[in-house]
Design a protein around this motif. Structure first.
Motif, PDB file in Angstrom:
ATOM      1  N   SER A  17      -2.306  16.177  -4.167  1.00  0.00           N
ATOM      2  CA  SER A  17      -3.732  16.495  -4.221  1.00  0.00           C
ATOM      3  C   SER A  17      -4.034  17.666  -5.141  1.00  0.00           C
ATOM      4  O   SER A  17      -5.128  17.786  -5.671  1.00  0.00           O
ATOM      5  N   LYS A  41       2.238   9.440  -1.158  1.00  0.00           N
ATOM      6  CA  LYS A  41       0.858   9.894  -1.345  1.00  0.00           C
ATOM      7  C   LYS A  41       0.818  10.795  -2.569  1.00  0.00           C
ATOM      8  O   LYS A  41       1.646  11.689  -2.728  1.00  0.00           O
ATOM      9  N   PRO A  49       0.838  -1.208   0.000  1.00  0.00           N
ATOM     10  CA  PRO A  49       0.000   0.000   0.000  1.00  0.00           C
ATOM     11  C   PRO A  49       0.868   1.251   0.000  1.00  0.00           C
ATOM     12  O   PRO A  49       2.018   1.231   0.443  1.00  0.00           O
ATOM     13  N   ARG A  50       0.303   2.327  -0.480  1.00  0.00           N
ATOM     14  CA  ARG A  50       1.058   3.583  -0.497  1.00  0.00           C
ATOM     15  C   ARG A  50       1.354   4.052   0.932  1.00  0.00           C
ATOM     16  O   ARG A  50       0.765   3.582   1.897  1.00  0.00           O
ATOM     17  N   GLN A  51       2.259   4.980   0.995  1.00  0.00           N
ATOM     18  CA  GLN A  51       2.784   5.481   2.262  1.00  0.00           C
ATOM     19  C   GLN A  51       1.684   5.775   3.284  1.00  0.00           C
ATOM     20  O   GLN A  51       1.750   5.325   4.428  1.00  0.00           O
ATOM     21  N   HIS A  52       0.642   6.515   2.891  1.00  0.00           N
ATOM     22  CA  HIS A  52      -0.396   6.957   3.814  1.00  0.00           C
ATOM     23  C   HIS A  52      -1.494   5.926   4.005  1.00  0.00           C
ATOM     24  O   HIS A  52      -2.393   6.110   4.832  1.00  0.00           O
ATOM     25  N   GLU A  53      -1.456   4.830   3.242  1.00  0.00           N
ATOM     26  CA  GLU A  53      -2.505   3.818   3.310  1.00  0.00           C
ATOM     27  C   GLU A  53      -2.052   2.562   4.047  1.00  0.00           C
ATOM     28  O   GLU A  53      -2.717   1.525   3.989  1.00  0.00           O
ATOM     29  N   GLY A  54      -0.918   2.628   4.722  1.00  0.00           N
ATOM     30  CA  GLY A  54      -0.423   1.491   5.487  1.00  0.00           C
ATOM     31  C   GLY A  54       1.000   1.094   5.151  1.00  0.00           C
ATOM     32  O   GLY A  54       1.612   0.295   5.877  1.00  0.00           O
ATOM     33  N   THR A  92       5.759  14.756   2.815  1.00  0.00           N
ATOM     34  CA  THR A  92       5.878  13.360   2.389  1.00  0.00           C
ATOM     35  C   THR A  92       7.237  12.789   2.773  1.00  0.00           C
ATOM     36  O   THR A  92       7.339  11.704   3.364  1.00  0.00           O
TER      37      THR A  92
END
Length: 675
Positions: free
Chosen positions: A503, A500, A467-472, A515
């Protein structure tokens, strides 16, 4: 309507649930649906082990629980939708009449269980009083564990083979159950007696003002901890009971104001076994401590810091046996003091205004005099003098050889060999996130790296999907570092595949900086080098740092920056390096087909080319020394704006220097140029 459930269907569903949670019993094992606790051997485990437990009852609606001591515990209930019951019977199961009937049966069962527990507790008390209280007996288990008997006794059930009888009390001080331990360390509890919330204690009767209470799992562990700390120690007997016992102490009138610290086991082997089964980290001992702290019933937990690759045991008694009582005592008491001090500081903050509290949590302050004498551990290097701890960025154009260099570094550190053709590295665990590769491609690269087939690569962990950095993803790296304390390097290849995604709502510099800072904080927390592989912009810049793809937030947050340049048709390249703990240097690099990237000599810096006006100002400063922009403009007859713009460009080229008063002189670094 009378509902009769098929025992075969109930047991079949129950067994399926056992399989799904990795707690499958042996093929010939016959399930018992008598409502009593059963221990059993899990298929595939060590033959003598009984890591499975369950309760299954058929009285009323079939239900129970299943527990894998290496994993989770689940409540279980029969699924009537997947049974031979008729539609009418299934509808009746949801009716108020049936629910009332079940509730009444549950009440009756609970009452019967309570009476059974009370009777068993009384029998356990009578049995314990009949046992021998003889501290001088040299029991084999006590000798093996190098601990004292304290308040336990001996049960001579078998002639010449006494068992240690450990009384388990409830929070009111009454014996609730017993645990027997034979000479080989095998344990059993008093039949039909409840162990929930029950514990053995040492030193609790002579509790002093201000003393914390230490809660651990087993009898031997508690005995050793008390010997090393002289603090009151409570043994909950298993990790599942730790939270229950801790809550009982925290909600009691007598002990509610006491500070409680959990002395957890560190079940590394269990975590490894469960990870092998499910791909999920699980450490029952540490998880129990975390649960008690999160519930607010304990102020902290302390786990023995075993070698993750070759642990000498799991509990604090194992640690003392492996490293000696003196070292264990020093470590435990130091950590207890740290937890108590942290709690005291936290309580002092309660009188601090809320706004200031928030600010204080973000401030790290030290007295300058303390800083002068503070001793810091040496910098951890993945590659000595080249890649230090903290966050480094290795950037380059596509297909220039970044991933090849990353794999070369990963293999070298994992093996403990030579990297870059000349630097010997210390062996350690390496985590390599090869997110732009497949397992097939990695296999080809490793097999083509020239390593002998017998080379042990077990210390290199490879990941192609995460998963990406912010998703686990960042949490996974944290878990990996926690379970590999000898880690020497983490590589994320590439940053773009892990970070991430932007945005577009916030400032790009801010998003890039945040990040990279999150990854840097993790690297700093574990004092481990973390290398991010990144791309360059298509356009070239005068300053190579500006070539990093994205904003300058990436370079601003990183500790060390590398930029690799090479023409695709050429084996020669240049590696630029700058950072906080390294000198700014350019290296010649050569891509050797057999050994990979080879580090060459430092590149001699080129003398900057100057325009006519730039040369005039340099010559003027060489002849006249330190001068202000106004003096230079007047001396050369050039406009002040032109002088200021030219000075800025000369500063960037490091040809001149500026002092704190705004005057300029020729840089000593480039004195040779001005001759």
């Amino acid at each position: 309507m009378k509902i009769e459930f098929s025992p075969e269907e109930v047991k079949a569903q129950f067994r399926i649930s056992m399989v799904e949670m990795n707690a499958e019993p042996d093929d010939r094992y016959e399930l018992k649906a008598n409502g009593q606790l059963q221990r059993y051997h899990i298929k595939g485990d060590k033959q003598s082990s009984k890591n499975g437990a369950y309760v299954l009852h058929m009285d009323g609606y079939p239900a129970g629980f299943i527990q894998n001591w290496k994993g989770e515990k689940i409540s279980w209930k029969f699924n009537a939708e997947h049974s031979s019951l008729t539609q009418e019977q299934r509808e009746y199961l949801n009716s108020p009449e049936y629910q009332k009937e079940i509730a009444e049966k549950q009440r009756q069962q609970n009452e019967e269980r309570r009476k059974l527990h009370e009777e068993a507790a009384e029998q356990a008390r009578i049995a314990f009083e009949s046992y021998i209280d003889s501290p001088e007996i040299q029991h084999p288990y006590l000798k093996k564990k190098n601990v004292k008997i304290y308040g336990a006794r001996f049960n001579y059930r078998k002639a010449g083979n006494p068992e240690i009888a450990v009384p388990l009390y409830n929070i009111d001080g009454n014996i609730q159950s017993l645990q027997w331990i034979d000479k080989n360390g095998n344990k059993r509890f008093y039949p039909c007696a409840s162990t929930s919330g029950a514990f053995f204690h040492i030193g609790l009767d002579s509790l002093k003002d201000g003393e914390p209470i230490l809660i651990c799992e087993g009898f031997a562990t508690g005995s050793k901890i008390h010997q090393l700390t002289e603090l009151p120690t409570v043994c909950a007997m298993n990790c599942d009971n730790v939270s229950t016992v801790t809550k009982a102490f925290k909600t009691s009138t007598k002990y509610k104001d006491r500070q409680i610290i959990i002395m957890t086991d560190n079940d590394i082997e269990t975590a490894k076994a469960y990870q092998t089964r499910n791909g999920v980290a699980f450490n029952p001992g540490i998880n129990a401590g975390q649960k008690a702290v999160e519930a607010g019933n304990a102020i902290g937990y302390i786990a023995p810091p075993f070698n993750q690759d070759n642990p000498e045991g799991s509990d604090w008694d194992d640690y003392a046996l492996a490293y000696g009582d003196e070292k264990a005592s020093e470590l435990i008491n130091e950590k207890i003091k740290a937890i108590l001090l942290k709690k005291q500081n936290s309580e002092n903050e309660n009188n601090t205004p809320e706004k200031l509290k928030k600010i204080l949590t973000q401030v790290e302050e030290i007295n300058a005099q303390e800083l002068r004498t503070k001793e810091f551990p040496p910098i951890v290097w993945a590659v000595e003098g080249f890649i230090p701890s903290g966050l480094s960025v290795l950037a380059g154009s596509p297909k220039v050889g970044k991933s090849r260099l990353a794999l070369h570094l990963a293999l070298g550190v994992a093996i403990g060999g030579c990297v870059l053709g000349k630097i010997n590295v210390e062996q350690g665990n390496v985590l390599y996130l090869a997110l732009e590769d497949t397992q097939r491609r990695l296999q080809e690269r490793i097999n083509n790296s020239g390593l002998p087939n017998e080379t042990d690569l077990s210390k290199l962990s490879l990941i192609t999907q995460i998963p990406r950095q912010h998703e686990g993803g960042l949490e996974y790296i944290r878990w990996w570092l926690e379970t590999h304390r000898k880690a020497r390097l983490v590589i994320v290849d590439t940053m773009q595949k892990f970070r991430k995604q932007l945005s577009g709502k916030n400032n790009m510099y801010s998003e890039d900086y945040d990040t990279v800072s999150e990854m840097k904080n993790l690297a700093d927390e574990f004092d481990v080098p973390l290398l991010l592989i990144h791309h360059l912009k298509k356009a070239t810049e005068e300053d190579w740092l500006n070539e990093l793809s994205g904003s300058q937030g990436i370079a601003g947050a990183a500790d060390t920056i590398f930029v690799l340049r090479r023409k695709r048709t050429d084996s020669q390249g240049i590696l630029h390096r700058t950072g906080r703990d390294v000198e700014e240097t350019d290296f010649n690099m050569e891509l050797d087909e057999e050994v990979g990237w080879v580090l060459g000599d430092e590149v001699e810096p080129e003398k900057p080319k100057l325009s006519i006006i730039q040369q005039q100002i340099v010559d003027y400063l060489t002849e006249n020394g330190l001068k202000t922009p106004q003096a230079i403009a007047k001396g050369l007859g050039i406009s002040l704006n032109t002088v200021r713009g030219t000075l800025r460009r000369l500063l960037k080229k490091r040809v001149i220097e500026q002092n704190s008063y705004g005057s300029y002189s020729v840089s000593t670094l480039d004195a040779e140029f001005t001759e």
